[in-house]
Design an enzyme around this catalytic site. Structure first.
Site, PDB file in Angstrom:
ATOM      1  N   TYR A  56       0.898  -1.202   0.046  1.00 17.93           N
ATOM      2  CA  TYR A  56       0.049   0.034   0.233  1.00 17.93           C
ATOM      3  C   TYR A  56       0.881   1.356  -0.089  1.00 17.93           C
ATOM      4  O   TYR A  56       1.681   1.601   0.978  1.00 17.93           O
ATOM      5  CB  TYR A  56      -0.817   0.027   1.166  1.00 17.93           C
ATOM      6  CG  TYR A  56      -1.618  -1.041   1.276  1.00 17.93           C
ATOM      7  CD1 TYR A  56      -2.362  -1.647   0.115  1.00 17.93           C
ATOM      8  CD2 TYR A  56      -2.338  -1.581   2.343  1.00 17.93           C
ATOM      9  CE1 TYR A  56      -3.167  -2.791   0.171  1.00 17.93           C
ATOM     10  CE2 TYR A  56      -3.065  -2.538   2.539  1.00 17.93           C
ATOM     11  CZ  TYR A  56      -3.506  -3.230   1.237  1.00 17.93           C
ATOM     12  OH  TYR A  56      -4.411  -4.400   1.312  1.00 17.93           O
ATOM     13  N   HIS A 122      -0.017 -12.027   0.524  1.00 20.15           N
ATOM     14  CA  HIS A 122      -1.056 -11.017   0.030  1.00 20.15           C
ATOM     15  C   HIS A 122      -1.346 -11.256  -1.564  1.00 20.15           C
ATOM     16  O   HIS A 122      -0.538 -11.094  -2.601  1.00 20.15           O
ATOM     17  CB  HIS A 122       0.078  -9.727  -0.006  1.00 20.15           C
ATOM     18  CG  HIS A 122      -1.107  -8.248  -0.371  1.00 20.15           C
ATOM     19  ND1 HIS A 122      -0.730  -7.070  -0.228  1.00 20.15           N
ATOM     20  CD2 HIS A 122      -2.149  -8.410  -0.622  1.00 20.15           C
ATOM     21  CE1 HIS A 122      -1.663  -6.448  -0.348  1.00 20.15           C
ATOM     22  NE2 HIS A 122      -2.618  -7.092  -0.871  1.00 20.15           N
TER      23      HIS A 122
HETATM   24  P1  NAD Z   1     -13.405  -0.002   1.017  1.00 17.92           P
HETATM   25  O1  NAD Z   1     -14.576  -0.520   0.746  1.00 17.92           O
HETATM   26  O2  NAD Z   1     -13.069   0.098   2.718  1.00 17.92           O
HETATM   27  O3  NAD Z   1     -13.538   1.653   0.849  1.00 17.92           O
HETATM   28  C1  NAD Z   1     -12.642   2.802   1.207  1.00 17.92           C
HETATM   29  C2  NAD Z   1     -12.977   4.110   0.524  1.00 17.92           C
HETATM   30  O4  NAD Z   1     -14.064   4.420   1.041  1.00 17.92           O
HETATM   31  C3  NAD Z   1     -11.845   5.184   0.760  1.00 17.92           C
HETATM   32  O5  NAD Z   1     -11.779   5.910  -0.396  1.00 17.92           O
HETATM   33  C4  NAD Z   1     -12.170   5.668   2.054  1.00 17.92           C
HETATM   34  O6  NAD Z   1     -12.006   6.913   2.101  1.00 17.92           O
HETATM   35  C5  NAD Z   1     -13.822   5.592   1.815  1.00 17.92           C
HETATM   36  N1  NAD Z   1     -14.423   5.628   3.095  1.00 17.92           N
HETATM   37  C6  NAD Z   1     -14.577   4.966   4.043  1.00 17.92           C
HETATM   38  N2  NAD Z   1     -15.552   5.626   5.138  1.00 17.92           N
HETATM   39  C7  NAD Z   1     -16.300   6.459   4.350  1.00 17.92           C
HETATM   40  C8  NAD Z   1     -17.347   7.150   4.896  1.00 17.92           C
HETATM   41  N3  NAD Z   1     -17.730   6.954   6.155  1.00 17.92           N
HETATM   42  N4  NAD Z   1     -17.457   8.018   3.790  1.00 17.92           N
HETATM   43  C9  NAD Z   1     -17.333   8.274   2.902  1.00 17.92           C
HETATM   44  N5  NAD Z   1     -16.142   7.661   2.273  1.00 17.92           N
HETATM   45  C10 NAD Z   1     -15.571   6.488   3.121  1.00 17.92           C
HETATM   46  O7  NAD Z   1     -12.110  -0.439   0.528  1.00 17.92           O
HETATM   47  P2  NAD Z   1     -10.424  -0.598   0.832  1.00 17.92           P
HETATM   48  O8  NAD Z   1     -10.045   0.754   1.692  1.00 17.92           O
HETATM   49  O9  NAD Z   1      -9.903  -1.181  -0.183  1.00 17.92           O
HETATM   50  O10 NAD Z   1     -10.774  -1.897   1.988  1.00 17.92           O
HETATM   51  C11 NAD Z   1     -10.430  -1.684   3.296  1.00 17.92           C
HETATM   52  C12 NAD Z   1      -9.128  -2.328   3.702  1.00 17.92           C
HETATM   53  O11 NAD Z   1      -8.921  -3.674   3.641  1.00 17.92           O
HETATM   54  C13 NAD Z   1      -7.973  -1.737   2.975  1.00 17.92           C
HETATM   55  O12 NAD Z   1      -7.627  -0.639   3.594  1.00 17.92           O
HETATM   56  C14 NAD Z   1      -6.920  -2.903   3.289  1.00 17.92           C
HETATM   57  O13 NAD Z   1      -6.540  -2.752   4.677  1.00 17.92           O
HETATM   58  C15 NAD Z   1      -8.171  -4.203   3.198  1.00 17.92           C
HETATM   59  N6  NAD Z   1      -7.905  -5.006   1.737  1.00 17.92           N
HETATM   60  C16 NAD Z   1      -7.255  -5.820   1.720  1.00 17.92           C
HETATM   61  C17 NAD Z   1      -7.154  -6.369   0.394  1.00 17.92           C
HETATM   62  C18 NAD Z   1      -6.200  -7.841   0.244  1.00 17.92           C
HETATM   63  O14 NAD Z   1      -5.471  -8.081   1.236  1.00 17.92           O
HETATM   64  N7  NAD Z   1      -5.843  -8.243  -1.051  1.00 17.92           N
HETATM   65  C19 NAD Z   1      -7.945  -6.044  -0.414  1.00 17.92           C
HETATM   66  C20 NAD Z   1      -8.761  -4.973  -0.437  1.00 17.92           C
HETATM   67  C21 NAD Z   1      -8.786  -4.355   0.995  1.00 17.92           C
END
Ligand code: NAD
Length: 317
Positions: A56, A122
């Site tokens: 990230y 990952h």
């Molecule tokens: P998400 O679906 O959580 O969306 C994140 C987006 O939504 C960001 O732009 C954030 O600023 C916005 N957001 C969050 N809360 C909000 C609110 N209340 N109002 C408006 N916008 C809001 O997607 P993500 O961040 O990709 O997934 C969450 C976490 O999961 C990642 O940060 C990561 O730690 C993990 N993840 C891991 C993998 C993997 O291991 N392959 C893949 C995807 C995500």
């Protein structure tokens, strides 16, 4: 904040987990003060689970998360910290035993920690899964024995990767899976795998309840891999909520949180405001339940794209 058992690890994690990929500036720049305030607010509101990766922001998320946790002066045993290995911004994918063994030391240095609670391989669909089974998991087991990681997980998008690996490794060598974009209003396909995962004693983390920004008013970042049909349906669902004076994000958070068989919902957050909104959504769910009428309307809008996903990884033979 509700705490839930994390599979068979003995850890108890907050139902809302802090996804730290935004701290790597992947959804736009986040000033350091804003990041520190977001993490501080999360801790104050009962979030104890933080997820990052060297991938990230090309290691930025790990360094910033480490800084934010130090700045918050939180006792180490009050937080559950997960990071990953095998995927790197500059190097691409490398799940070799040598690389993942070096990777954990690099991650610990960036995080400023002696150990992580969880180390995931990952996005394993980007290598031959037999390498994960025969080389990566045994290397992660050694890291676990060294005490640098307490538990081991695997992550990736296609759900078929999980039974492939779990059917071929020794019981207990994988503690957790982290699935993303498969348990939210537009895609619930993870649900079919839950009984199998339970039978294997593997804990379930589900990430991206907002489908990596699809289910927000601001919409997804430019790099979002979803097909246009899915993007436009989600846009229509967000517009519908906005016209009714409601928030698609709140509805989506609450929907993902409703399934207690999933230990924690990792949502990416980059400000105190987002932390407060998402925690408020969880609290409101436990007191008043979800807005059933709005949910039915949004589900109807998303019905044509239900469980529509996108390709990820290499062809497995
Ligand atoms: P998400 O679906 O959580 O969306 C994140 C987006 O939504 C960001 O732009 C954030 O600023 C916005 N957001 C969050 N809360 C909000 C609110 N209340 N109002 C408006 N916008 C809001 O997607 P993500 O961040 O990709 O997934 C969450 C976490 O999961 C990642 O940060 C990561 O730690 C993990 N993840 C891991 C993998 C993997 O291991 N392959 C893949 C995807 C995500």
């Amino acid at each position: 904040m509700e705490l839930r058992e994390l599979g068979g690890t003995g850890l108890r994690v907050s139902a809302v987990g802090f996804g730290a990929s935004p701290l790597g500036n992947v959804f736009g720049d986040v000033p350091r003060d804003t990041a520190r305030a977001a993490v501080r607010r999360a801790l104050d509101l009962g979030i104890n689970f933080f997820d990052t990766s060297p991938y990230y922001g090309g290691t930025v998320s790990e360094s910033v998360l480490g800084d934010c946790l130090r700045h918050a002066a939180v006792p180490r045993d009050r937080v559950v910290v997960a990071t990953k290995c095998g995927r790197y911004k500059d190097e691409g994918f490398d799940f070799s035993a040598d690389r993942v063994t070096r990777s954990i030391d690099e991650s610990l240095a960036r995080l400023g920690l002696d150990y992580v609670d969880i180390l995931h391989a990952h996005d394993i669909e980007f290598t031959h899964l037999d390498q994960i089974v025969n080389e990566t998991i045994p290397a992660l087991q050694k890291i676990k024995e060294s005490g640098k990681a307490r538990f081991i997980g695997i992550t990736g998008l296609p759900l078929s990767i999980y039974p492939y690996v779990l059917d071929r490794v020794a019981p207990g060598s994988v503690d957790l899976i982290l699935s993303y974009c498969h348990y939210g209003i537009n895609d619930t396909s993870l649900v079919d795998l839950l009984p199998y995962l339970k039978s294997k004693g593997v804990g379930v983390i589900s990430a991206s309840p907002l489908s990596m920004g699809l289910l927000t008013d601001n919409g997804p970042p430019e790099w979002h891999p979803a097909p246009e049909q899915l993007k436009s349906a989600c846009r229509a669902a967000a517009d519908h909520c906005r016209k009714k004076g409601r928030s698609i994000t709140k509805l989506a958070m609450q929907y993902s949180l409703m399934n207690n068989e999933i230990s924690t919902i990792l949502v990416g957050m980059n400000s105190s405001e987002q932390v407060e909104e998402n925690v408020a959504a969880a609290l409101e769910l436990s007191t008043s339940g979800i807005d059933e009428e709005l949910l039915r309307e949004v589900e109807a809008i998303l019905e044509p794209v239900k469980n529509l996903t996108w390709p990820s990884g290499i062809q497995q033979v």
